[in-house]
Every structure is written in C-alpha cells, then in structure tokens.
Write a protein that holds these residues in place. Structure first.
Motif, PDB file in Angstrom:
ATOM      1  N   SER A  82     -15.538   2.502  -9.218  1.00  0.00           N
ATOM      2  CA  SER A  82     -15.497   3.496 -10.285  1.00  0.00           C
ATOM      3  C   SER A  82     -14.089   4.068 -10.390  1.00  0.00           C
ATOM      4  N   ASN A  83     -13.851   4.864 -11.408  1.00  0.00           N
ATOM      5  CA  ASN A  83     -12.515   5.410 -11.622  1.00  0.00           C
ATOM      6  C   ASN A  83     -12.100   6.331 -10.475  1.00  0.00           C
ATOM      7  N   ILE A  84     -10.824   6.271 -10.129  1.00  0.00           N
ATOM      8  CA  ILE A  84     -10.267   7.131  -9.092  1.00  0.00           C
ATOM      9  C   ILE A  84      -8.987   7.746  -9.626  1.00  0.00           C
ATOM     10  N   PRO A  85      -8.478   8.806  -8.964  1.00  0.00           N
ATOM     11  CA  PRO A  85      -7.217   9.402  -9.415  1.00  0.00           C
ATOM     12  C   PRO A  85      -6.076   8.393  -9.374  1.00  0.00           C
ATOM     13  N   ILE A  86      -5.043   8.649 -10.163  1.00  0.00           N
ATOM     14  CA  ILE A  86      -3.871   7.775 -10.193  1.00  0.00           C
ATOM     15  C   ILE A  86      -3.265   7.692  -8.802  1.00  0.00           C
ATOM     16  N   ILE A  87      -2.918   6.493  -8.387  1.00  0.00           N
ATOM     17  CA  ILE A  87      -2.350   6.299  -7.052  1.00  0.00           C
ATOM     18  C   ILE A  87      -0.966   6.931  -6.970  1.00  0.00           C
ATOM     19  N   ASP A  88      -0.521   7.146  -5.770  1.00  0.00           N
ATOM     20  CA  ASP A  88       0.808   7.683  -5.512  1.00  0.00           C
ATOM     21  C   ASP A  88       1.834   6.622  -5.908  1.00  0.00           C
ATOM     22  N   GLU A  89       2.494   6.817  -7.056  1.00  0.00           N
ATOM     23  CA  GLU A  89       3.386   5.796  -7.586  1.00  0.00           C
ATOM     24  C   GLU A  89       4.596   5.559  -6.690  1.00  0.00           C
ATOM     25  N   PHE A  90       4.955   6.554  -5.879  1.00  0.00           N
ATOM     26  CA  PHE A  90       6.114   6.410  -4.997  1.00  0.00           C
ATOM     27  C   PHE A  90       5.901   5.266  -4.005  1.00  0.00           C
ATOM     28  N   ASN A  91       4.666   5.074  -3.584  1.00  0.00           N
ATOM     29  CA  ASN A  91       4.370   4.034  -2.598  1.00  0.00           C
ATOM     30  C   ASN A  91       3.527   2.910  -3.212  1.00  0.00           C
ATOM     31  N   LEU A  92       3.790   2.632  -4.460  1.00  0.00           N
ATOM     32  CA  LEU A  92       3.033   1.616  -5.172  1.00  0.00           C
ATOM     33  C   LEU A  92       3.144   0.249  -4.504  1.00  0.00           C
ATOM     34  N   THR A  93       4.298  -0.048  -3.913  1.00  0.00           N
ATOM     35  CA  THR A  93       4.520  -1.355  -3.291  1.00  0.00           C
ATOM     36  C   THR A  93       3.518  -1.614  -2.171  1.00  0.00           C
ATOM     37  N   LYS A  94       3.287  -0.604  -1.317  1.00  0.00           N
ATOM     38  CA  LYS A  94       2.347  -0.776  -0.204  1.00  0.00           C
ATOM     39  C   LYS A  94       0.924  -0.962  -0.714  1.00  0.00           C
ATOM     40  N   VAL A  95       0.568  -0.208  -1.733  1.00  0.00           N
ATOM     41  CA  VAL A  95      -0.773  -0.341  -2.296  1.00  0.00           C
ATOM     42  C   VAL A  95      -0.966  -1.740  -2.863  1.00  0.00           C
ATOM     43  N   LYS A  96       0.021  -2.211  -3.607  1.00  0.00           N
ATOM     44  CA  LYS A  96      -0.076  -3.544  -4.213  1.00  0.00           C
ATOM     45  C   LYS A  96      -0.140  -4.639  -3.159  1.00  0.00           C
ATOM     46  N   SER A  97       0.492  -4.408  -2.011  1.00  0.00           N
ATOM     47  CA  SER A  97       0.468  -5.420  -0.954  1.00  0.00           C
ATOM     48  C   SER A  97      -0.794  -5.334  -0.100  1.00  0.00           C
ATOM     49  N   GLY A  98      -1.650  -4.366  -0.412  1.00  0.00           N
ATOM     50  CA  GLY A  98      -2.952  -4.311   0.252  1.00  0.00           C
ATOM     51  C   GLY A  98      -3.027  -3.420   1.460  1.00  0.00           C
ATOM     52  N   ILE A  99      -2.025  -2.566   1.672  1.00  0.00           N
ATOM     53  CA  ILE A  99      -2.036  -1.701   2.852  1.00  0.00           C
ATOM     54  C   ILE A  99      -1.828  -0.234   2.453  1.00  0.00           C
ATOM     55  N   GLY A 100      -2.662   0.205   1.516  1.00  0.00           N
ATOM     56  CA  GLY A 100      -2.673   1.612   1.146  1.00  0.00           C
ATOM     57  C   GLY A 100      -3.465   2.411   2.163  1.00  0.00           C
ATOM     58  N   VAL A 101      -3.990   3.548   1.748  1.00  0.00           N
ATOM     59  CA  VAL A 101      -4.726   4.400   2.692  1.00  0.00           C
ATOM     60  C   VAL A 101      -5.986   3.697   3.192  1.00  0.00           C
ATOM     61  N   ILE A 102      -6.574   2.851   2.381  1.00  0.00           N
ATOM     62  CA  ILE A 102      -7.638   1.947   2.834  1.00  0.00           C
ATOM     63  C   ILE A 102      -7.135   0.518   2.637  1.00  0.00           C
ATOM     64  N   HIS A 103      -7.004  -0.205   3.735  1.00  0.00           N
ATOM     65  CA  HIS A 103      -6.420  -1.541   3.672  1.00  0.00           C
ATOM     66  C   HIS A 103      -7.354  -2.522   2.966  1.00  0.00           C
ATOM     67  N   ARG A 104      -6.759  -3.327   2.103  1.00  0.00           N
ATOM     68  CA  ARG A 104      -7.493  -4.381   1.418  1.00  0.00           C
ATOM     69  C   ARG A 104      -7.379  -5.694   2.171  1.00  0.00           C
ATOM     70  N   VAL A 105      -6.265  -5.865   2.917  1.00  0.00           N
ATOM     71  CA  VAL A 105      -6.017  -7.117   3.614  1.00  0.00           C
ATOM     72  C   VAL A 105      -5.715  -6.860   5.090  1.00  0.00           C
ATOM     73  N   SER A 106      -5.857  -7.901   5.882  1.00  0.00           N
ATOM     74  CA  SER A 106      -5.557  -7.842   7.313  1.00  0.00           C
ATOM     75  C   SER A 106      -4.072  -8.080   7.552  1.00  0.00           C
ATOM     76  N   TYR A 107      -3.689  -8.047   8.808  1.00  0.00           N
ATOM     77  CA  TYR A 107      -2.317  -8.348   9.239  1.00  0.00           C
ATOM     78  C   TYR A 107      -1.870  -9.721   8.733  1.00  0.00           C
ATOM     79  N   TYR A 108      -2.828 -10.659   8.629  1.00  0.00           N
ATOM     80  CA  TYR A 108      -2.516 -12.011   8.178  1.00  0.00           C
ATOM     81  C   TYR A 108      -2.623 -12.174   6.665  1.00  0.00           C
TER      82      TYR A 108
END
Length: 268
Positions: free
Chosen positions: A86-112
C-alpha cells in the motif's frame, strides 16, 4: 529485542546496531532465503569483540534482532515503495541510492544481492517493525546521550560495525568515519586515530565509510555530542567464508579495543 546498559558517569556510549542474531521463526518462515545466507549481512561477532569493553559497565545499546529484519542505521523514511502493498510516505531522497540497491531501513536483498521476499510487505508489518524494534533502539540511544550529557562535559558515541575485506583497498584494518569532521570534534577523532596507530592497526579515514544514519543524525560537536563510526575488518577475527571465529585473534582485538576505550574515557 534490544539490550541496554546505562552508566552516566562515563562519557562514552557504545552503539552496536548490526550484530543481532535473534531471528524469529515467523520471519524465517516467510522469506525465500536461508538463515545462513542472511547471517552474511550481519556485522558478525562485533558484540563478542567488544565483550571486554561492555564488561567494564560502560553505557551501551545493542540490537539483538538482525539487520536484515530492520536496519536501525538507516532513516525510518528509507523505505522501498516497491516492497510495500500500500502507499507509504515519500522515501528519504538523500539516501535514495541505498534504497534502490535494496538496503533501506528494511532490506529487500541479502549480502549476495538475492531477493529476501517473494511477496509485498503490508504497511502494518512495516509499522510494527518500526515500533517494536527501530524506535526502541533510537529512544534508548537518545536517553543514554541525554543522561550522560547532564553529568559530563561532552559525550562520545562509538558506533561499531564490521566490514568485509573484499571491499577494501590493500590492507585496511579499521575505518574511522566522522562524517568529514561534521559528527565529531577533530581533537577527539585525532586521539582515537592515534590510539589505533599505537596498536599498529592500519587505518582509513572516511573511506569507504564516512558514517551512516546514526553518525550523521546524532553527531553534533557544537553541542558536545560526538559520534564516530568504527568499522572493523572482519578478517582480523573471523573466517569470512565459513563465519567461524578466529579465537586467538578475536581475543587480541578485544583486549586492544578495551585498552583504547579506557584511554579515551580519560581523555574526553
């Protein structure tokens, strides 16, 4: 899910955000990956490396949950909208790179780089993790800082992490991150740098890690709140392929860190 000790008379506070190893069965049942793979995302054994320090009744806060579940060294707004149903607040644009790479506050991907989930997370699940895990860690750290500052002239938070050796140039044992002197008084940074040199550790300053969310958010040298991020090369104390501890090397590192922090306590 966090461990806290308070000793306001000591101006040093230890933060250990990424060494948690308590994986809930519910979490493990609802992901694609094995626990073993997720363990490579941990800052393995940093809490064990610091056992001698923590036994000295120093103030500290430690996350017992794994960073792959929720990462307290990220802004709570570093949320990947592609992970949520569902919709969530706009992400912190300053750290957009980490979010896009899958390691935001909740990780989408593993170390590999492998996907952790085969489904979208509900907004309710994300809020639950923030309320039960993320904010308790930060509330504890804020309180430790506030209480220590009442008694001491200034406060130093040492935010401890570990780093894989394959990301480092040549042989770097320790990376000190002070957000390019914005998070920590330069005099204090210089003291700890020199102490590490005294024990013959090779250092890098702010490269490749200048400090994460904790360092940048809490570091206010003008208000006498100093934060240093300390990254320890994992090869100093463990086998990075098998995740096995090198006991003798860990004991030496633990002893040296205890001595360094004792000296710092007298200098702050």
């Amino acid at each position: 899910m966090i461990e806290v000790n308070s000793n306001n008379s000591i101006p040093i506070i230890i933060s250990i955000p990424h060494s948690g190893t308590l994986y809930s069965n519910i979490f493990l049942k609802n992901i694609l990956l094995s626990k073993k793979e997720l363990q490579f995302s941990e800052d393995n054994y940093v809490d064990k490396v610091l056992e001698k320090v923590l036994s000295q009744d120093v103030s500290y806060v430690k996350a017992n949950f794994p960073r792959s579940f929720i990462d307290v060294n990220r802004s709570p707004l570093e949320l990947d909208s592609l992970m949520v149903s569902s919709n969530i607040p706009i992400i912190d644009e300053f750290n957009l790179t980490k979010v896009k790479s899958g390691i935001g506050v909740i990780h989408r991907v593993s170390y590999y780089g492998n996907e952790i989930y085969d489904h979208l997370l509900t907004r309710r699940e994300i809020v639950k993790r923030l309320l039960n895990n993320y904010f308790p860690y930060h509330n504890a750290l804020k309180l430790l800082i506030k209480n220590a500052k009442k008694i001491n002239n200034r406060v130093l938070v040492l935010d401890f992490h570990s780093m894989p050796s394959r990301f480092l140039d040549n042989s770097v044992d320790i990376v000190i991150g002070n957000n390019f002197n914005l998070s920590c008084n330069e005099t204090i940074s210089t003291k700890i740098i020199n102490y590490f040199y005294d024990y013959n550790y090779s250092l890098s300053i702010n490269d490749p890690y200048s400090g994460g969310f904790i360092t940048k958010f809490y570091g206010k040298p003008m208000d006498r709140i100093n934060i240093l991020q300390i990254e320890i090369n994992r090869s100093l104390y463990m086998n990075e392929d098998t995740l096995e501890i090198k006991s003798n090397k860990l004991n030496v590192l633990s002893k040296n860190l205890n001595s360094i922090i004792k000296k710092l306590t007298n200098d702050i």
